[in-house]
Design a protein around this motif. Structure first.
Motif, PDB file in Angstrom:
ATOM      1  N   UNK A  17       0.747  -1.253   0.034  1.00 50.00           N
ATOM      2  CA  UNK A  17       0.042   0.052  -0.035  1.00 50.00           C
ATOM      3  C   UNK A  17       0.972   1.339  -0.016  1.00 50.00           C
ATOM      4  N   UNK A  18       2.038   1.316   0.561  1.00 55.48           N
ATOM      5  CA  UNK A  18       2.855   2.564   0.584  1.00 55.48           C
ATOM      6  C   UNK A  18       3.878   2.421  -0.792  1.00 55.48           C
ATOM      7  N   UNK A  19       3.589   1.541  -1.563  1.00 56.26           N
ATOM      8  CA  UNK A  19       4.595   1.760  -2.730  1.00 56.26           C
ATOM      9  C   UNK A  19       4.107   2.526  -4.006  1.00 56.26           C
ATOM     10  N   UNK A  20       4.970   3.432  -4.080  1.00 56.26           N
ATOM     11  CA  UNK A  20       4.394   4.685  -5.224  1.00 56.26           C
ATOM     12  C   UNK A  20       4.223   4.025  -6.720  1.00 56.26           C
ATOM     13  N   UNK A  21       4.766   2.729  -6.804  1.00 53.91           N
ATOM     14  CA  UNK A  21       4.253   2.231  -8.062  1.00 53.91           C
ATOM     15  C   UNK A  21       3.082   1.491  -8.214  1.00 53.91           C
ATOM     16  N   UNK A  22       2.270   1.359  -7.079  1.00 54.60           N
ATOM     17  CA  UNK A  22       1.041   0.653  -7.229  1.00 54.60           C
ATOM     18  C   UNK A  22       0.089   1.064  -8.285  1.00 54.60           C
ATOM     19  N   UNK A  23       0.071   2.333  -8.453  1.00 55.44           N
ATOM     20  CA  UNK A  23      -1.038   2.835  -9.473  1.00 55.44           C
ATOM     21  C   UNK A  23      -0.603   2.242 -10.678  1.00 55.44           C
ATOM     22  N   UNK A  24       0.639   2.315 -10.953  1.00 52.50           N
ATOM     23  CA  UNK A  24       1.405   1.646 -12.342  1.00 52.50           C
ATOM     24  C   UNK A  24       0.877   0.161 -12.408  1.00 52.50           C
ATOM     25  N   UNK A  25       1.040  -0.753 -11.192  1.00 53.60           N
ATOM     26  CA  UNK A  25       0.987  -2.000 -11.306  1.00 53.60           C
ATOM     27  C   UNK A  25      -0.577  -2.158 -11.302  1.00 53.60           C
ATOM     28  N   UNK A  26      -1.615  -1.264 -10.888  1.00 48.94           N
ATOM     29  CA  UNK A  26      -2.748  -1.718 -11.164  1.00 48.94           C
ATOM     30  C   UNK A  26      -3.135  -1.322 -12.591  1.00 48.94           C
ATOM     31  N   UNK A  27      -2.544  -0.160 -12.998  1.00 48.21           N
ATOM     32  CA  UNK A  27      -2.879   0.061 -14.520  1.00 48.21           C
ATOM     33  C   UNK A  27      -2.527  -1.093 -15.347  1.00 48.21           C
ATOM     34  N   UNK A  28      -1.157  -1.647 -15.062  1.00 50.77           N
ATOM     35  CA  UNK A  28      -0.706  -2.772 -15.950  1.00 50.77           C
ATOM     36  C   UNK A  28      -1.603  -4.197 -15.865  1.00 50.77           C
ATOM     37  N   UNK A  29      -2.138  -4.188 -14.428  1.00 46.03           N
ATOM     38  CA  UNK A  29      -3.029  -5.181 -14.225  1.00 46.03           C
ATOM     39  C   UNK A  29      -4.261  -5.197 -15.108  1.00 46.03           C
ATOM     40  N   UNK A  30      -4.726  -4.013 -15.191  1.00 45.32           N
ATOM     41  CA  UNK A  30      -6.272  -3.998 -16.044  1.00 45.32           C
ATOM     42  C   UNK A  30      -5.518  -3.859 -17.510  1.00 45.32           C
ATOM     43  N   UNK A  31      -4.392  -3.428 -17.788  1.00 51.34           N
ATOM     44  CA  UNK A  31      -4.151  -3.546 -19.154  1.00 51.34           C
ATOM     45  C   UNK A  31      -4.025  -5.137 -19.726  1.00 51.34           C
ATOM     46  N   UNK A  32      -3.470  -5.912 -18.793  1.00 54.40           N
ATOM     47  CA  UNK A  32      -3.314  -7.292 -19.012  1.00 54.40           C
ATOM     48  C   UNK A  32      -4.656  -7.728 -19.093  1.00 54.40           C
ATOM     49  N   UNK A  33      -5.703  -7.649 -18.168  1.00 59.16           N
ATOM     50  CA  UNK A  33      -6.874  -8.205 -18.298  1.00 59.16           C
ATOM     51  C   UNK A  33      -7.549  -7.726 -19.633  1.00 59.16           C
ATOM     52  N   UNK A  34      -7.394  -6.416 -19.904  1.00 58.45           N
ATOM     53  CA  UNK A  34      -8.036  -5.973 -21.209  1.00 58.45           C
ATOM     54  C   UNK A  34      -7.566  -7.102 -22.330  1.00 58.45           C
ATOM     55  N   UNK A  35      -6.201  -7.426 -22.385  1.00 56.83           N
ATOM     56  CA  UNK A  35      -5.714  -8.415 -23.346  1.00 56.83           C
ATOM     57  C   UNK A  35      -6.482  -9.722 -23.389  1.00 56.83           C
ATOM     58  N   UNK A  36      -6.978 -10.189 -22.218  1.00 58.55           N
ATOM     59  CA  UNK A  36      -7.798 -11.420 -22.121  1.00 58.55           C
ATOM     60  C   UNK A  36      -9.059 -11.317 -22.878  1.00 58.55           C
ATOM     61  N   UNK A  37      -9.598 -10.128 -23.075  1.00 56.20           N
ATOM     62  CA  UNK A  37     -10.833  -9.974 -23.939  1.00 56.20           C
ATOM     63  C   UNK A  37     -10.685 -10.394 -25.146  1.00 56.20           C
ATOM     64  N   UNK A  38     -11.904 -10.952 -26.069  1.00 58.52           N
ATOM     65  CA  UNK A  38     -11.732 -10.909 -27.424  1.00 58.52           C
ATOM     66  C   UNK A  38     -11.995  -9.397 -28.017  1.00 58.52           C
ATOM     67  N   UNK A  39     -11.618  -9.267 -29.259  1.00 59.87           N
ATOM     68  CA  UNK A  39     -11.420  -7.915 -29.997  1.00 59.87           C
ATOM     69  C   UNK A  39     -12.813  -7.243 -29.678  1.00 59.87           C
ATOM     70  N   UNK A  40     -13.807  -7.971 -30.078  1.00 59.79           N
ATOM     71  CA  UNK A  40     -15.220  -7.130 -30.036  1.00 59.79           C
ATOM     72  C   UNK A  40     -15.543  -6.253 -28.680  1.00 59.79           C
ATOM     73  N   UNK A  41     -15.249  -7.539 -27.661  1.00 60.28           N
ATOM     74  CA  UNK A  41     -15.413  -6.750 -26.315  1.00 60.28           C
ATOM     75  C   UNK A  41     -14.415  -5.912 -25.959  1.00 60.28           C
ATOM     76  N   UNK A  42     -13.360  -6.014 -26.093  1.00 64.58           N
ATOM     77  CA  UNK A  42     -12.114  -5.078 -25.837  1.00 64.58           C
ATOM     78  C   UNK A  42     -12.648  -3.812 -26.398  1.00 64.58           C
ATOM     79  N   UNK A  43     -13.050  -3.522 -27.825  1.00 71.46           N
ATOM     80  CA  UNK A  43     -13.230  -2.433 -28.418  1.00 71.46           C
ATOM     81  C   UNK A  43     -14.598  -1.641 -27.744  1.00 71.46           C
ATOM     82  N   UNK A  44     -15.664  -2.430 -27.361  1.00 69.58           N
ATOM     83  CA  UNK A  44     -16.756  -2.190 -26.660  1.00 69.58           C
ATOM     84  C   UNK A  44     -16.493  -1.363 -25.235  1.00 69.58           C
ATOM     85  N   UNK A  45     -15.571  -2.210 -24.482  1.00 65.00           N
ATOM     86  CA  UNK A  45     -15.184  -1.636 -23.136  1.00 65.00           C
ATOM     87  C   UNK A  45     -14.212  -0.381 -23.322  1.00 65.00           C
ATOM     88  N   UNK A  46     -13.407  -0.425 -24.179  1.00 66.70           N
ATOM     89  CA  UNK A  46     -12.637   0.768 -24.448  1.00 66.70           C
ATOM     90  C   UNK A  46     -13.488   1.935 -24.765  1.00 66.70           C
TER      91      UNK A  46
END
Length: 168
Positions: free
Chosen positions: A92-121
């Motif tokens: 929780x005190x790590x200043x990079x936590x925001x970047x890690x969460x962003x990376x986590x969301x980007x990685x999860x976005x990659x798991x979506x199919x193209x149409x779902x990803x386009x709709x969500x974005x």
């Protein structure tokens, strides 16, 4: 002709970052996103006089980018390959936590199919309406609603599963 080129150059300078960000979120790869934006800007340059007359060139450019990203994802040789390597979880005190969460969301976005990803974005990152998203993707509003809902559900499950599998 010089006026046309000057207007187009100003447009590219103002919008290329936003277009690149949208393309990246849809395809999940910075290099492919750059290629897609370059192709879209080339097509836009060819149609520039008509697009300027009709109005809203950014909407046109975004549609070209999303369609190119979406269509490219359907080709078997263009599909992403998932990587099993996960980063350590930040404290929780790590200043990079925001970047890690962003990376986590980007990685999860990659798991979506193209149409779902386009709709969500388009719906939740670009903050477009259901109708605008349907127009860009060339599908019905019902398809946008169902694909966005399924995409969000997949994102939640993917992120929850990854967090549950990481040591504290």
């Amino acid at each position: 002709m010089a006026e046309r080129d000057r207007e187009f150059a100003e447009f590219v300078e103002e919008t290329s970052t936003a277009l690149r960000r949208t393309a990246f979120l849809v395809v999940g790869d910075r290099h492919r996103a750059d290629d897609i934006v370059q192709d879209a800007l080339y097509k836009l340059y060819l149609a520039w006089p008509k697009v300027r007359r009709v109005g809203n060139p950014f909407a046109y450019a975004r549609r070209v980018v999303v369609n190119a990203a979406y269509d490219g994802g359907r080709r078997p040789w263009r599909r992403e390959v998932a990587i099993a390597e996960l980063p350590d979880r930040a404290g929780p005190d790590d200043f990079t936590a925001g970047h890690a969460e962003r990376d986590e969301v980007l990685e999860a976005l990659r798991s979506l199919g193209p149409r779902q990803r386009a709709c969500v974005v388009l719906r939740y990152y670009e903050d477009l309406s259901v109708e605008q998203t349907a127009e860009i993707l060339g599908c019905s509003t019902g398809t946008v609603k169902s694909q966005a809902a399924r995409g969000l559900d997949t994102l939640r499950r993917t992120i929850d599963q990854r967090r549950a599998s990481q040591p504290l």
